[in-house]
Write a protein that holds these residues in place. Structure first.
Motif, mmCIF file in Angstrom:
data_model
loop_
_atom_site.group_PDB
_atom_site.id
_atom_site.type_symbol
_atom_site.label_atom_id
_atom_site.label_comp_id
_atom_site.label_asym_id
_atom_site.label_seq_id
_atom_site.Cartn_x
_atom_site.Cartn_y
_atom_site.Cartn_z
ATOM 1 N N LYS A 92 -78.616 -81.834 59.645
ATOM 2 C CA LYS A 92 -78.487 -83.248 59.299
ATOM 3 C C LYS A 92 -77.546 -83.976 60.248
ATOM 4 O O LYS A 92 -77.755 -85.143 60.574
ATOM 5 N N THR A 93 -76.500 -83.248 60.689
ATOM 6 C CA THR A 93 -75.505 -83.904 61.529
ATOM 7 C C THR A 93 -76.140 -84.429 62.821
ATOM 8 O O THR A 93 -75.810 -85.520 63.286
ATOM 9 N N VAL A 94 -77.054 -83.649 63.374
ATOM 10 C CA VAL A 94 -77.714 -84.090 64.605
ATOM 11 C C VAL A 94 -78.555 -85.349 64.349
ATOM 12 O O VAL A 94 -78.550 -86.290 65.140
ATOM 13 N N GLN A 118 -63.621 -81.609 61.132
ATOM 14 C CA GLN A 118 -64.703 -80.786 61.618
ATOM 15 C C GLN A 118 -65.832 -81.617 62.230
ATOM 16 O O GLN A 118 -66.411 -81.256 63.258
ATOM 17 N N HIS A 119 -66.139 -82.745 61.598
ATOM 18 C CA HIS A 119 -67.165 -83.639 62.143
ATOM 19 C C HIS A 119 -66.754 -84.142 63.518
ATOM 20 O O HIS A 119 -67.571 -84.242 64.426
ATOM 21 N N LEU A 120 -65.470 -84.481 63.639
ATOM 22 C CA LEU A 120 -64.988 -84.954 64.935
ATOM 23 C C LEU A 120 -65.240 -83.881 65.990
ATOM 24 O O LEU A 120 -65.780 -84.155 67.061
ATOM 25 N N VAL A 122 -72.828 -91.697 55.323
ATOM 26 C CA VAL A 122 -71.956 -91.073 54.339
ATOM 27 C C VAL A 122 -72.393 -89.628 54.181
ATOM 28 O O VAL A 122 -73.539 -89.362 53.820
ATOM 29 N N ASP A 123 -71.490 -88.704 54.466
ATOM 30 C CA ASP A 123 -71.842 -87.292 54.351
ATOM 31 C C ASP A 123 -71.493 -86.795 52.967
ATOM 32 O O ASP A 123 -70.452 -87.142 52.418
ATOM 33 N N GLU A 124 -72.367 -85.966 52.412
ATOM 34 C CA GLU A 124 -72.112 -85.340 51.120
ATOM 35 C C GLU A 124 -71.793 -86.384 50.067
ATOM 36 O O GLU A 124 -70.743 -86.397 49.461
ATOM 37 N N GLN A 125 -72.728 -87.223 49.858
ATOM 38 C CA GLN A 125 -72.593 -88.344 48.948
ATOM 39 C C GLN A 125 -72.023 -87.963 47.590
ATOM 40 O O GLN A 125 -71.266 -88.695 46.987
ATOM 41 N N VAL A 145 -68.212 -77.729 51.374
ATOM 42 C CA VAL A 145 -68.862 -78.862 51.999
ATOM 43 C C VAL A 145 -68.761 -78.811 53.515
ATOM 44 O O VAL A 145 -67.709 -79.001 54.088
ATOM 45 N N GLY A 146 -69.855 -78.511 54.137
ATOM 46 C CA GLY A 146 -69.986 -78.778 55.558
ATOM 47 C C GLY A 146 -69.238 -77.930 56.569
ATOM 48 O O GLY A 146 -69.416 -78.109 57.753
ATOM 49 N N VAL A 147 -68.380 -77.009 56.121
ATOM 50 C CA VAL A 147 -67.654 -76.219 57.113
ATOM 51 C C VAL A 147 -68.650 -75.395 57.933
ATOM 52 O O VAL A 147 -69.513 -74.726 57.392
#
Ligand code: ADP
Ligand code: MG
Length: 739
Positions: A302-304, A332-334, A407-410, A593-595
């Motif tokens: 999803k990030t891509v 982490q997103h950064l 918005v990530d992980e709403q 979440v997302g790690v």
């Protein structure tokens, strides 16, 4: 003549009306009719008395075996002890001084008894319950409200209201139904005939006074339609309004950052990533705001997709924000945006590519100088991409031209917060919401209101499956093998997680109960019932850590990660783990979440039974993100075969998140799924079941969309408009506004 707006006092009299208003909040004839039976007793089918729970208010149908009246010491007082049966089990019913009400309770008579189940000398009993005889002759002879109301064979049982006996409600409903000649039907006639639905008045008669189960089904089917249609019309209007709202159309040029990124990205996009990317590109090039939910398994990429949308926004001259629920995740997103973009994201740095942009990080724990610098870059537009937490929502943050909010992980981020950003600029930005929690479609459509849904269904190629096993804590051999698996993986150059339900040690440890996904963003350890009645406390990070270091994982580099760490420490631990300087991370659900550490290949979940199904699925997505096979070991002291064990076995048996989400939903109340914040929406869902009524909800959505397109104000459907207005009480309206 009365209609649904008639006050109950005009039909039932002052006294009864006050009682109904006080106990149940029912004011009008329409309110009363909408107070639906919770279930039905088959007349003559005796209630199973074995399943009564002490403390519960029940209505039971039972037959009198014996009745014995005894005078009490005080004059003119008496006690009647009645034993009733369901044919197998018996129950004691005791009356004090209720001579008139009980005079026909003799052996062989069948009656309904309503009251609170108590325990007396080890036996369950009802004391002074309300009684309704079901034998018609007796009831008639008594000249009382009688059983004739139940002549239909099915006895409606209303949600219990302590002071009002079931049959009083039934009787009131009967009076209203017999006086009511007309009722405004909110369902347009065309929809009624298309879907073969009965009229509203008929539906009420069917559910309140059914003569068969078929009646109940027919009546309910119609009433479900009302619920579904009203909800979907509200959402369709929201979508329609959105389309009337002006936003800036953002077109990507042919040779901007997006094109440069696509040329350098080291892997081929999956078909899903490409398709969703096209949809997003089309939608942000329209002159009204995009509202899209992107759903996809952990690791589906999803990030891509988000990054490509963000680059489009930058190419079109705007800025894009990526909002994360926690500092750990923002950091982490950064990192991952910087990695993915390379020189394209390093404007102002030595090795920047031509045309590069800058990524700014805005979180609450930034130092004063870093913060001032970041905010300046956001305000003057030199940072095209902004990553941050809710700190981005503060008044002091201004954008030069905010084009897109991701918005990530709403589910960890309040709708209100999302709204703040949207209201920050004069024209609302486009919106992309991402969630990894697979949500059944109808739930997504309801919970996320007016968002359109896209789903990434495939994982990028080259992923290895995750093998999941349930490990019984009582079995020492298995337990040894479990820790051995971690040692083996580390020896092979990989890394591991050990997840615990609690942080531990601190007396102020809230020991959070319940897997509330809306819990405060940085609060972690939200496993199921960590302190649930009388069970030993669940495993805690700070207790497990020293034991693992000294014994099971002696010699490995083990560190803790949890929500009570200072954000800088948290970030340091994550960075070291990502760099491979830590072998094993003992953590709470902060890692849920997302790690993203592809080298992590094994996860042990301690006291796994304390977590919810979807949460476990989410957690295990943290391993197997690289090309090496992943292991997820669910460690539990649940008994094999127990419901808790079966839940874990279900998680082990499938990697299909959608299937697990359905299972999860089926086991929880829908209100819990909708979340406390959305409880306003719950009122609208009384008969509808989001899973079982999927077809109905989808048809209602189609009908609603067509209706609103043709007639946004519903001027041709005053009944529907009125029902909608009534349903959208303030909370619901507020919720939909924010949806
Ligand atoms: P999600 O956010 O959906 O959990 P990510 O976007 O973090 O997933 O992607 C997980 C990992 O997969 C990242 O390391 C990412 O770079 C990588 N990835 C994304 N798309 C692809 C692809 N099409 N092919 C190979 N790897 C991919
Ligand atoms: Mg992600």
């Amino acid at each position: 003549m009365i209609d649904q707006t008639t006050r109950l006092r005009d039909v039932l009299g002052e006294k009864t009306a006050i009682m109904l208003a006080d106990a149940l909040g029912l004011e009008t004839a329409g309110d009363l009719l909408a107070h639906l039976p919770r279930r039905y007793e088959e007349r003559g089918e005796l209630t199973d008395l074995a399943n009564l729970t002490v403390g519960e208010v029940v209505t039971v149908q039972a037959q009198v075996v014996s009745a014995e009246r005894r005078p009490m010491r005080e004059r003119r007082r008496s006690m009647l002890t009645v034993t009733v049966t369901d044919g197998r089990h018996s129950l004691l019913v005791v009356f004090f001084n209720q001579v008139r009400q009980t005079r026909d309770l003799r052996s062989g008579v069948t009656a309904l008894f309503a009251g609170k189940v108590e325990e007396f000398r080890g036996r369950r009993q009802l004391t002074n319950p309300e009684v309704q005889l079901l034998d018609a002759e007796i009831a008639d002879a008594q000249g009382c409200d009688g059983a004739e109301g139940f002549a239909g064979g099915l006895v409606p049982i209303y949600p219990s209201a302590m002071k009002i006996p079931n049959w009083t409600i039934a009787k009131c409903v009967r009076m209203v139904l017999s006086d009511l000649t007309e009722i405004e039907d909110p369902l347009p006639a065309a929809i009624r005939s298309e879907h073969r639905l009965v009229g509203l008045l008929d539906a009420y008669s069917l559910v309140h006074q059914p003569s068969s189960w078929a009646d109940v089904t027919r009546g309910r089917a119609r009433l479900k339609w009302d619920e579904a249609l009203i909800l979907q019309v509200a959402l369709a209007q929201r979508r329609f309004d959105n389309e009337q709202t002006a936003a800036t159309a953002r077109h990507a040029g042919p040779d901007g950052l997006l094109a440069a990124f696509d040329a350098t990205v080291p892997f081929a996009l999956t078909a899903g990533q490409r398709t969703v990317g096209e949809t997003i590109a089309t939608e942000i090039a329209r002159p009204f705001p995009m509202h899209r939910l992107l759903q996809g398994e952990v690791g589906s990429g999803k990030t891509v997709v988000a990054l490509r949308a963000m680059l489009t926004a930058v190419d079109a001259g705007g800025q894009a924000v990526l909002l994360a629920p926690t500092e750990t995740l923002a950091a982490q997103h950064l990192r991952s945006l910087r990695d993915l973009l390379g020189p394209l994201g390093r404007a102002g740095e030595l090795d920047a590519a031509p045309g590069a942009t800058r990524i700014a990080l805005v979180t609450g724990s930034l130092g004063l100088r870093a913060r001032r610098e970041a905010l300046a870059a956001v305000a003057d537009g030199s940072a095209g991409l902004v990553v941050g937490t809710h700190a981005l929502l503060e008044e002091s943050v201004t954008f030069r031209d905010l084009a897109l909010v991701v918005v990530d992980e709403q589910h960890r981020f309040g709708v209100e917060q999302r709204d703040v950003l949207r209201s920050r600029s004069d024209r609302p930005p486009h919106l992309l919401v991402m969630t990894a929690t697979p949500i059944p479609r109808t739930v997504a459509m309801t919970v996320f209101g007016d968002l359109e849904v896209s789903t990434l269904t495939e994982l990028p190629a080259g992923r290895s499956p995750i093998a999941t096993f349930v490990v019984p804590a009582a079995n020492e051999v298995w337990t040894d093998r479990m820790w051995g698996r971690i040692r083996d993986e580390v020896a092979a150059g990989h890394q591991a997680y050990v997840v615990c339900p609690r942080i531990g040690e601190d007396p102020a440890d809230p020991d959070p109960a319940g897997p509330d996904p809306d819990a405060d963003a940085d609060a972690d350890a939200t496993a199921d019932g960590a302190t649930e009645g009388g069970r030993r406390p669940s495993a805690a990070v700070l207790d497990v850590l020293p034991a693992l270091r000294d014994v099971e994982l002696a010699g490995l580099r083990v560190a803790a990660l949890h929500g009570r760490l200072h954000p800088e420490d948290k970030d340091r631990v994550m960075t070291r783990f990502a760099a491979g300087d830590i072998d094993v991370l003992v953590a709470t659900t902060v890692i849920e979440v997302g790690v993203d550490v592809p080298n992590a290949t094994v996860m042990v979940v301690a006291d796994a039974d304390r977590f919810g199904i979807s949460q476990l699925h989410q957690l295990r997505g943290r391993v197997g993100r690289g090309s090496a096979p992943g292991w997820c070991l669910l460690y539990t002291d649940a008994e094999p075969g127990s419901p808790a064990w079966e839940r874990l076995a279900a998680v082990a048996a499938t990697s299909d998140g959608a299937q697990l989400a359905r299972l999860d939903l089926a086991q929880r109340r829908e209100g819990d799924v909708l979340g406390a914040a959305q409880s306003g929406g719950r009122r609208a869902l009384r008969l509808l079941e989001l899973l079982k009524d999927e077809d109905l909800i989808l048809s209602a959505r189609d009908e609603a969309t067509a209706l609103v397109r043709a007639d946004p104000e519903l001027s041709a459907h005053p009944g529907l408009a009125a029902a909608l207005a009534a349903t959208l009480d303030e909370t619901t309206a507020a919720y939909l506004e924010k949806g």
